[in-house]
Design an enzyme around this catalytic site. Structure first.
Site, PDB file in Angstrom:
ATOM      1  CE  LYS A 139     -10.864  22.353   2.455  1.00  0.00           C
ATOM      2  NZ  LYS A 139     -10.220  22.383   3.765  1.00  0.00           N
ATOM      3  CG  ASN A 184      -7.448   0.560   2.273  1.00  0.00           C
ATOM      4  OD1 ASN A 184      -6.722   0.341   3.250  1.00  0.00           O
ATOM      5  ND2 ASN A 184      -7.212   1.517   1.412  1.00  0.00           N
ATOM      6  CD  GLU A 193     -11.568  19.144   5.974  1.00  0.00           C
ATOM      7  OE1 GLU A 193     -12.091  18.237   6.639  1.00  0.00           O
ATOM      8  OE2 GLU A 193     -12.113  19.705   5.014  1.00  0.00           O
ATOM      9  NE  ARG A 248      -1.887  14.209   0.227  1.00  0.00           N
ATOM     10  CZ  ARG A 248      -2.594  13.113   0.000  1.00  0.00           C
ATOM     11  NH1 ARG A 248      -2.004  12.073  -0.573  1.00  0.00           N
ATOM     12  NH2 ARG A 248      -3.862  13.034   0.341  1.00  0.00           N
ATOM     13  CG  PHE A 267     -13.994  15.793  -0.838  1.00  0.00           C
ATOM     14  CD1 PHE A 267     -13.333  16.250  -1.967  1.00  0.00           C
ATOM     15  CD2 PHE A 267     -13.782  14.490  -0.437  1.00  0.00           C
ATOM     16  CE1 PHE A 267     -12.476  15.428  -2.668  1.00  0.00           C
ATOM     17  CE2 PHE A 267     -12.921  13.656  -1.128  1.00  0.00           C
ATOM     18  CZ  PHE A 267     -12.267  14.134  -2.250  1.00  0.00           C
ATOM     19  CE  LYS A 310      -5.122  -1.071  -2.213  1.00  0.00           C
ATOM     20  NZ  LYS A 310      -4.865  -0.489  -0.877  1.00  0.00           N
ATOM     21  CG  ASP A 316      -1.829   1.153   1.315  1.00  0.00           C
ATOM     22  OD1 ASP A 316      -2.341   1.567   0.261  1.00  0.00           O
ATOM     23  OD2 ASP A 316      -2.034   1.681   2.424  1.00  0.00           O
ATOM     24  CE  LYS A 317      -0.132   7.453  -2.168  1.00  0.00           C
ATOM     25  NZ  LYS A 317       0.084   8.389  -1.042  1.00  0.00           N
TER      26      LYS A 317
END
Length: 1155
Positions: free
Chosen positions: A522, A798, A458, A555, A499, A775, A357-358
């Site tokens: 944003k 996940n 956030e 990011r 969002f 995955k 995973d990252k």
């Protein structure tokens, strides 16, 4: 670096920005009508109507324990015995209690085929006509093995008892008698209302009914169903079934051959010798039949029962070494490494593919506000208050801000000076937006503000605004209060547009204290730029800054605003209210309304957040790559984010050719078209060597999104096809070859093989925007078609599917809970520990286990096959060449400890050199240390030693006269000499094979020899013969034989000839064909000196690339708290008067009654 980017511009392929659907639909979900409803086929029978029961089998009433104890909720268990159909909340992971331990443990142990096999041998030994060995030669080893295993199981189960007791006795607050009372978890019942506070453990499966945000408490009402328990992992044995079957076949063939030999011998010799008459009138064939079973008993020590318990002890020891490794201990969080299974240690030394995973695995998942651009001006580099750029600067001094987070660091002093002067309107708006446009919750803890955010990004933005003087203080359902440069202001919140992964932005509509109405927004640059007003300024300069930030793997988020008139807001608000109450496609309706207001925006600037890599990630990946381990990153993040992290952690390099989804799909389609043009017999016949997909020289890397993955692997329309098949009740018509779908299952399988082959040609593979199911599918494809040992590593829920699918799962205890750790085989706190787990512990475990198995088979072949040679001189009568007690104790005491310590402690090079030279890992991947070749080498080595051990003493005893004039040529003296020669040979042989000597190893070798002679003289004494005359018949044999110098010379000659070839072969092998380990060991001191010098001058981990790469937007891929905030369920309006504690409890109780 060259790329072939399959961007979404002008492409008919899948959208790289969209997360594909999850293919985990249940049957119930497939029954639901969707917009993909198929039109009815003329003439087709109507689909059958499924009749479902109208009643449910249980009912739940909140806060009413007596109701659930009514007789109607009882179910029959046995005869007239009944119990409640609702399970209790007591967790039970232990297996045994005082009464069930012995029978259940024996039952579980005898489910092993090996134990049943030895029990059958024991039964055969009780038949006098068959056996030539007494029953205790099998019973004693069997009892020892069963006892050791039972003790281990008992210790494990006592630990489970302690864990269960600790969990069941945890406290929680349960609503009883109108007030919340403290109760133990074990006493929770169905329907109980439970109040949870922040950081509380959840005691049961719960139905969340309400949440109150007040200070540090969150209140919840819950109904309990059942607790999910972890499954157990089953043992995986290193020895493959083929090798076990080979031993069984070998044993049966040898026994059958000797039985046939006995039949011929009895026919030709035994029946004609009057002195061999045994009083039985059995036929020749029957005697051969009995001899067969007798030799099965005599030769069973080829695979002794002690092998299995020895392997378990070694694996347990290796697991403890991992747990005790201080270099894998993360002091910052007091987290040691943990081996959660003991059966996979040697597989750690054979890994070929790592799936990672990252976020939270390669990165820290801790976001830091690093840079920004405001009105075309970039900030973040070391700069003085006057705007002079520096090579090295000092962090901003936040002492002027009483609410500042002291851990926050920013290097640009000019931005702080600009804000404190209050002259830059855009800068003020920039941080005002950050302090207002969010869904963060705030609480006060020991006088400090603590923010709770839906995503780390956030939280980082609100913390940055706080430090720059725009402090978020509190919020209610319809207001937000902030402190702007020491001045407190309250804004009325008119609407919160949350969002989601489709919108990639969030907005808030506020009424300022002066009456103005403004929208702050944003979001990702790709969606914000599409909605900017033509009059918006700084577009080009902000775009340049975004490219620069992306190149630095930051990011980004774009910030903008829009002033709204009262009439425009009133008109939009009515549409918003209508969309909120619609019953069909509410989310789509809300999105359309949001689009109406989120246009003609004015750009303010952009933020740049760093998701820092974990310490040592680039070095770890580089080192694992040198060990020929390929690393694939499987992440749900967008493509640009994953690609940039790939560059920053050295997974991708500038000299690689990057291939994207469209390029991959094109290459695979060409290969499929070529295969379709081939004749069927040729395409499905003998497998030809596959042509490479990338014949051009250079390194390649694959970057593919989840949408393209479905397209490539023919998964895109899987759900629709399943739905059609169910509704029509028949198979779909044959697929047109031109529509991009497989014609049959064989073609689909070949497509999968092509994809795996292409991916494995690449140095690196990154799969982004993939679901947890995808995955797991990627991992299973590599396991299926490459037959490789795989490892998956992740930190979140996940990643659980991926972790469970791989051969070995590793969980990282990070920011996303413990689900990954609880599903893993090994766990630790930092990704960098993976190199030590594999290159040190994994490699050592593999080497030790292979060396242990090779020597174990050798010593037992050498021991057992002496009976085979002896049978040629005993009429193939299944007589044994040794004393019975020697056979009993050989594998228990005389030869077990040295080889056991080699399996626990041996190492060819130390841990530092193992990490310095990753190529040492290659033999494990290639399976060079234990395979059929090594097995047969051990077999022939055992045959050779058994020949020497038998025939040299046999020749020495053939015509011999002792010093006292007596001939020591009796059977018992011969047995003593052969046994003594064997003990010396096997213990000295393991000494030659030991690479790492300690005092313990030396003591084990010498101690085993001493134990042998000590026990042998005791068992051959007259005293024990007087007590047990039937079981101890070698009275004085040892003393009589070993006082003869001639026999000592025989033993020395036997041992010398047995060991001399091995010494010569090892010497020549290290001189002529030295292994990598031999070369490193020879120059060990020089390498250690080099490592000390390298440690003094460490180079930086990596350098930033020069090429512009777009970074990922700084949002999580899940909704925020907007719905809760707007609904008022999560926070309270400012109270007009305080409500008493008991009255609030009563209200909760009354609501719970109505559930």
């Amino acid at each position: 670096m060259t790329t072939r980017n399959a961007g979404t511009h002008g492409s008919v392929g899948p959208n790289d920005e969209v997360m594909p659907y999850s293919d985990d639909e249940t049957d119930d979900e497939l029954d639901v009508s969707t917009d993909e409803e198929e039109e009815p086929v003329p003439g087709a029978p109507p689909p059958p109507v499924e009749i479902r029961p109208s009643e449910v089998g249980w009912k739940v009433k909140a806060n009413d324990r007596a109701y659930h104890h009514l007789p109607e909720f009882d179910k029959k268990v046995f005869l007239c015995f009944k119990k409640s159909r609702y399970s209790g909340n007591v967790i039970k992971t232990y297996k045994y209690n005082v009464f069930t331990f012995l029978p259940l443990n024996l039952y579980e142990q005898f489910k092993r085929v090996a134990n049943i096999y030895f029990l059958a041998l024991l039964i055969l030994q009780c038949i006098p006509a068959i056996t030539t060995l007494p029953w205790y030669t099998t019973l004693i080893p069997l009892v020892v093995v069963l006892g050791v295993t039972a003790v281990k199981d008992l210790v494990d189960d006592l630990a489970r008892h302690r864990m269960d007791k600790e969990i069941n006795n945890r406290k929680c607050e349960v609503l009883l008698d109108g007030r919340f009372q403290e109760s133990k978890w074990r006493h929770i019942e169905v329907g109980d209302v439970i109040r949870l506070k922040k950081n509380d453990f959840i005691p049961a499966d719960m139905l969340w009914t309400c949440c109150c945000y007040r200070a540090q408490t969150q209140t919840a009402c819950a109904m309990w169903k059942q607790r999910s328990l972890m499954g157990e992992y089953y043992c995986i044995f290193l020895l493959k079934k083929q090798k076990q079957m080979l031993l069984c076949v070998l044993l049966i063939l040898v026994a059958a051959g000797l039985a046939i030999g006995h039949s011929f011998w009895y026919e030709e010799v035994g029946s004609n010798a009057w002195y061999l008459y045994d009083g039985r009138e059995d036929s020749t064939s029957y005697r051969g039949f009995l001899s067969f079973w007798g030799y099965l008993i005599v030769l069973n020590t080829m695979v002794p029962i002690s092998l299995y318990v020895s392997v378990e002890v070694i694996r347990l020891g290796q697991s403890k070494f991992i747990n005790w490794d201080l270099q894998m201990y993360y002091a910052e969080k007091d987290t040691p490494a943990k081996a959660r299974t003991t059966t996979l240690n040697e597989q750690l030394g054979q890994i070929e593919y790592i799936f990672s995973d990252k976020t939270g695995t390669l990165t820290q998942n801790i976001m830091q506000f690093k840079k920004c651009t405001i009105a075309g001006h970039s900030y973040g580099d070391p700069t003085t208050a006057e705007g002079v750029r520096l090579d090295r600067g000092k962090p901003v001094d936040w002492s002027w801000n009483r609410d500042a987070d002291k851990k926050f660091q920013f290097m640009d002093n000019s931005l702080v000076a600009c804000l404190r002067s209050k002259k830059d309107k855009e800068a003020m708006d920039f941080f005002r937006l950050l302090s207002l446009c969010h869904t963060v919750m705030v609480e006060s803890k020991e006088g400090e503000l603590v923010y709770q955010a839906a995503s780390p990004d956030e939280g980082a933005l609100v913390t940055a605004a706080r430090n720059f003087g725009f402090v978020f203080l509190s919020r209610t359902q319809d207001t937000i209060t902030i402190r702007e440069m020491e001045q407190e202001k309250t804004y009325e919140m008119l609407a919160l547009l949350d969002f989601n992964s489709d919108r990639k932005r969030m907005s808030i509509i506020l009424k300022f204290p002066d009456g103005r109405i403004r929208l702050y927004c944003k979001g990702a640059d790709t969606v914000i730029y599409q909605r900017l007003s033509p009059n918006s300024k700084h577009r080009e300069s902000t775009q340049s800054a975004l490219d620069k930030f992306a190149n630095e793997t930051l990011r980004t988020l774009c910030l903008c605003y829009k002033d709204i008139s009262s009439s425009e807001y009133e008109a939009w608000s009515r549409k918003h209210m209508d969309a909120q109450v619609t019953m069909v496609n509410r989310e789509a309706a809300l999105d359309q309304v949001y689009e109406m207001i989120e246009k003609n925006l004015m750009l303010i600037g952009a933020t740049a957040i760093e998701d820092k890599l974990q310490e040592g990630v680039p070095e770890t990946i580089a080192k694992l790559a040198k060990a020929d381990i390929k690393i694939w990153v499987l992440t749900g993040d967008k493509k640009e984010t994953a690609e940039n992290i790939g560059f920053s952690c050295s997974l991708l390099t500038e000299d690689m050719h990057l291939h994207y989804g469209e390029d991959v799909n094109e290459k695979l389609s060409l290969r499929q078209a070529k295969r379709r043009r081939e004749p069927p017999t040729e395409s499905r016949g003998k497998k030809k060597p596959a042509e490479p997909f990338f014949p051009e020289p250079g390194k390649n890397a694959l970057i593919i999104t989840g949408g393209w993955l479905n397209e490539i692997l023919y998964e895109k329309k899987k759900k629709r096809r399943r739905l059609r098949l169910r509704r029509l009740g028949k198979r779909p018509p044959p697929t047109n070859p031109q529509d991009g779908q497989p014609m049959n299952e064989w073609e689909k399988e070949m497509r999968q093989i092509d994809f795996v082959d292409m991916a494995c040609e690449c140095e690196s593979v990154i799969c982004c925007r993939v679901t947890p199911k995808q995955k797991a599918n990627v991992v299973s494809l590599v396991k299926k078609y490459k037959k490789a040992v795989t490892l998956s590593i992740g930190d979140g829920a996940n990643d659980v599917n991926m972790i469970k699918t791989a051969d070995i799962g590793v969980g990282i205890s990070g920011q996303e809970g413990m689900q990954a750790v609880m599903s893993s085989d090994f766990a630790f706190a930092q990704f960098r520990y993976l190199q030590r787990l594999l290159l040190v512990h994994g490699r050592w475990s593999y080497i030790r286990m292979c060396k242990f198995l090779r020597f174990f088979f050798f010593k037992n072949f050498a021991f057992t096959l002496v009976h085979f040679w002896y049978s040629f001189f005993s009429g193939y009568s299944a007589q044994v060449a040794y004393e019975d007690w020697f056979i009993t104790l050989y594998n228990l005491f005389y030869s077990s400890l040295p080889v056991l310590l080699v399996g626990l402690l041996d190492q060819d090079v130390n841990d530092r050199l193992s990490l310095k030279f990753p190529k040492l890992y290659l033999p494990g991947q290639q399976g060079l240390l234990f395979n059929y070749k090594n097995f047969f080498i051990s077999l022939f080595h055992g045959i050779f030693v058994s020949l020497i051990i038998f025939f040299i003493p046999y020749g020495a005893f053939l015509q011999t006269m002792g010093q006292d004039g007596e001939a020591p040529s009796d059977y018992q003296s011969f047995a003593v000499v052969t046994a003594s020669s064997l003990i010396f040979t096997v213990n000295l042989q393991i000494s030659l094979d030991t690479s790492y000597w300690t005092f313990v190893n030396c003591f084990a070798v010498l101690g085993s020899i001493a134990i042998y002679f000590g026990i042998m003289f005791d068992l051959h004494s007259a005293g024990i013969h007087v007590i047990f005359p039937r079981h101890f018949t070698f009275t004085g044999a040892a003393a009589n034989a070993l006082r003869q110098p001639y026999l000592w010379l025989t033993i020395i000659l036997t041992v010398g000839i047995s060991l001399l070839p091995v010494i010569c072969i090892q010497f020549l092998h290290k001189i002529i064909f030295p292994s990598i380990g031999d070369k490193i060991q020879r120059n060990r001191k020089r390498y250690e000196l080099e490592m000390q010098q390298e440690a003094r001058k460490r180079a930086p981990a990596f350098q930033r690339g020069l090429r512009s790469r777009r970074s990922g937007y700084a949002f999580s891929h899940s909704r925020g708290f907007a719905e809760l905030i707007a609904s008022g369920r999560s926070i309270r309006r400012r109270p007009l008067s305080r409500i008493g504690h008991h009255s609030s409890i009563r209200e909760v109780s009354e609501r719970a009654e109505n559930i």
